[in-house]
Design a protein around this motif. Structure first.
Motif, PDB file in Angstrom:
ATOM      1  N   SER A 168      -1.728   5.277   3.131  1.00  0.00           N
ATOM      2  CA  SER A 168      -2.144   6.596   3.630  1.00  0.00           C
ATOM      3  C   SER A 168      -3.296   7.184   2.816  1.00  0.00           C
ATOM      4  N   ASP A 169      -4.219   6.353   2.405  1.00  0.00           N
ATOM      5  CA  ASP A 169      -5.395   6.858   1.721  1.00  0.00           C
ATOM      6  C   ASP A 169      -6.138   7.830   2.643  1.00  0.00           C
ATOM      7  N   GLU A 170      -6.825   8.773   2.043  1.00  0.00           N
ATOM      8  CA  GLU A 170      -7.521   9.797   2.822  1.00  0.00           C
ATOM      9  C   GLU A 170      -8.508   9.203   3.828  1.00  0.00           C
ATOM     10  N   GLN A 171      -9.204   8.135   3.435  1.00  0.00           N
ATOM     11  CA  GLN A 171     -10.211   7.536   4.315  1.00  0.00           C
ATOM     12  C   GLN A 171      -9.607   6.632   5.382  1.00  0.00           C
ATOM     13  N   ILE A 172      -8.305   6.361   5.319  1.00  0.00           N
ATOM     14  CA  ILE A 172      -7.643   5.497   6.299  1.00  0.00           C
ATOM     15  C   ILE A 172      -6.830   6.379   7.240  1.00  0.00           C
ATOM     16  N   THR A 173      -7.364   6.582   8.422  1.00  0.00           N
ATOM     17  CA  THR A 173      -6.666   7.422   9.389  1.00  0.00           C
ATOM     18  C   THR A 173      -6.541   6.666  10.699  1.00  0.00           C
ATOM     19  N   PRO A 174      -5.426   6.796  11.345  1.00  0.00           N
ATOM     20  CA  PRO A 174      -4.215   7.434  10.865  1.00  0.00           C
ATOM     21  C   PRO A 174      -3.547   6.590   9.785  1.00  0.00           C
ATOM     22  N   PRO A 175      -2.583   7.176   9.061  1.00  0.00           N
ATOM     23  CA  PRO A 175      -1.860   6.377   8.057  1.00  0.00           C
ATOM     24  C   PRO A 175      -1.130   5.224   8.731  1.00  0.00           C
ATOM     25  N   ARG A 176      -0.741   4.244   7.931  1.00  0.00           N
ATOM     26  CA  ARG A 176      -0.173   3.003   8.480  1.00  0.00           C
ATOM     27  C   ARG A 176       1.023   2.518   7.677  1.00  0.00           C
ATOM     28  N   MET A 177       1.728   1.581   8.292  1.00  0.00           N
ATOM     29  CA  MET A 177       2.749   0.792   7.610  1.00  0.00           C
ATOM     30  C   MET A 177       2.282  -0.647   7.728  1.00  0.00           C
ATOM     31  N   THR A 178       2.389  -1.409   6.637  1.00  0.00           N
ATOM     32  CA  THR A 178       1.948  -2.793   6.652  1.00  0.00           C
ATOM     33  C   THR A 178       3.005  -3.694   6.032  1.00  0.00           C
ATOM     34  N   LEU A 179       3.047  -4.920   6.468  1.00  0.00           N
ATOM     35  CA  LEU A 179       3.858  -5.913   5.777  1.00  0.00           C
ATOM     36  C   LEU A 179       3.173  -6.232   4.463  1.00  0.00           C
ATOM     37  N   THR A 180       3.956  -6.654   3.493  1.00  0.00           N
ATOM     38  CA  THR A 180       3.428  -6.973   2.168  1.00  0.00           C
ATOM     39  C   THR A 180       3.304  -8.480   1.981  1.00  0.00           C
ATOM     40  N   TRP A 181       2.649  -8.839   0.888  1.00  0.00           N
ATOM     41  CA  TRP A 181       2.520 -10.233   0.519  1.00  0.00           C
ATOM     42  C   TRP A 181       3.909 -10.845   0.303  1.00  0.00           C
ATOM     43  N   SER A 182       4.851 -10.076  -0.205  1.00  0.00           N
ATOM     44  CA  SER A 182       6.206 -10.596  -0.447  1.00  0.00           C
ATOM     45  C   SER A 182       6.831 -11.179   0.812  1.00  0.00           C
ATOM     46  N   LEU A 183       6.601 -10.558   1.958  1.00  0.00           N
ATOM     47  CA  LEU A 183       7.144 -11.083   3.208  1.00  0.00           C
ATOM     48  C   LEU A 183       6.209 -12.125   3.822  1.00  0.00           C
ATOM     49  N   LEU A 184       4.928 -11.843   3.845  1.00  0.00           N
ATOM     50  CA  LEU A 184       3.993 -12.767   4.499  1.00  0.00           C
ATOM     51  C   LEU A 184       3.904 -14.103   3.784  1.00  0.00           C
ATOM     52  N   ALA A 185       4.179 -14.129   2.495  1.00  0.00           N
ATOM     53  CA  ALA A 185       4.059 -15.368   1.723  1.00  0.00           C
ATOM     54  C   ALA A 185       5.329 -16.229   1.737  1.00  0.00           C
ATOM     55  N   CYS A 186       6.447 -15.646   2.204  1.00  0.00           N
ATOM     56  CA  CYS A 186       7.700 -16.439   2.143  1.00  0.00           C
ATOM     57  C   CYS A 186       7.839 -17.386   3.296  1.00  0.00           C
TER      58      CYS A 186
END
Length: 186
Positions: A168-186
Motif C-alpha cells: 500500500s505504498d502511496e504511489q501504488i494505487t489502489p493498494p494490493r494483496m500479493t503472494l510472497t516468495w515463500s509461497l511462489l517458491a515452494c
C-alpha cells in the motif's frame, strides 16, 4: 538451455497463448493424476486474456483444480481493475468453470485489515502451489513486487512463512494483496 531454462520465442501473442495453455494444461493434468488435484496461481493485467481463453478450453479435470491470483488490487470484484473479475470473465468459462476459484480480496476495508483472513484462507485451502503464471509490468514489477516498494522486503523474505503481503505504498494505487516468495517458491 541455461540452468534448466529454455529460450522460447513465438511469432505472435496468440501462438504464445495457445502453446502456454496447452503446455500448462498437460502439466496440471499430470499433477491431478499424481496428487489428485492441482493448484495454479495466475496474474492479471491486460496480456493474459488470450491465454486465459485458450486455457479455459483445455480438456482437464477442472473440478480438481484450485485457481488463485498472484496478486489483486483491493477493489470490488466488479471493478474493471479487479484481477478476480478478469479471471471470472476469461478463464472460468466452459469446463474451466468447474475449477475452484480462491480470490485474494476479502470483505476488509484495506489489505492490511484483510491480511490475516487472506493468510489463513491460503493456508487452509492450499497445501502447495503447483504452478504460477507471472507477468511483468512496464515498470518491472511482477506479482505486486514493485521496485522501491516499502513492502518489497516482506514480499521477498523466504523465511517469514507469510504467503501473502499487503502492498500500500502511496504511489501504488489502489493498494494490493500479493503472494510472497515463500509461497511462489515452494
Amino acid at each position: 538451455m541455461l540452468n534448466g531454462m529454455q529460450d522460447l520465442r513465438f511469432n505472435s501473442s496468440d501462438t504464445l497463448a495457445r502453446q502456454l495453455a496447452g503446455d500448462l494444461a498437460t502439466r496440471l493434468q499430470r499433477c491431478i493424476e499424481r496428487r489428485g488435484r492441482a493448484c495454479l496461481a495466475v496474474s492479471g493485467g491486460k496480456t493474459p486474456v488470450s491465454f486465459f481463453q485458450q486455457l479455459a478450453q483445455q480438456q482437464i479435470e477442472w473440478k480438481k483444480v484450485l485457481i488463485t491470483l498472484v496478486d489483486e488490487r483491493w477493489v470490488d470484484e466488479h471493478d474493471p481493475q479487479s484481477n478476480a473479475a478478469l479471471v471470472r470473465e476469461h478463464l472460468l468459462q466452459h469446463q474451466a468453470a468447474q475449477a475452484y476459484f480462491l480470490p485474494l480480496k476479502n470483505k476488509a476495508a484495506s489489505p492490511q485489515q484483510g491480511f490475516m483472513d487472506c493468510e489463513n484462507t491460503l493456508h487452509e485451502q492450499i497445501d502447495q502451489l503447483d504452478y504460477a503464471v507471472l507477468g511483468m509490468g512496464s515498470d518491472g514489477h511482477t506479482a505486486s513486487w514493485f521496485p522501491h516498494s516499502q513492502a518489497l522486503p516482506r514480499c521477498l523474505d523466504g523465511n517469514s512463512g507469510a504467503w501473502c503481503c499487503p502492498v500500500s505504498d502511496e504511489q501504488i494505487t489502489p493498494p494490493r494483496m500479493t503472494l510472497t516468495w515463500s509461497l511462489l517458491a515452494c
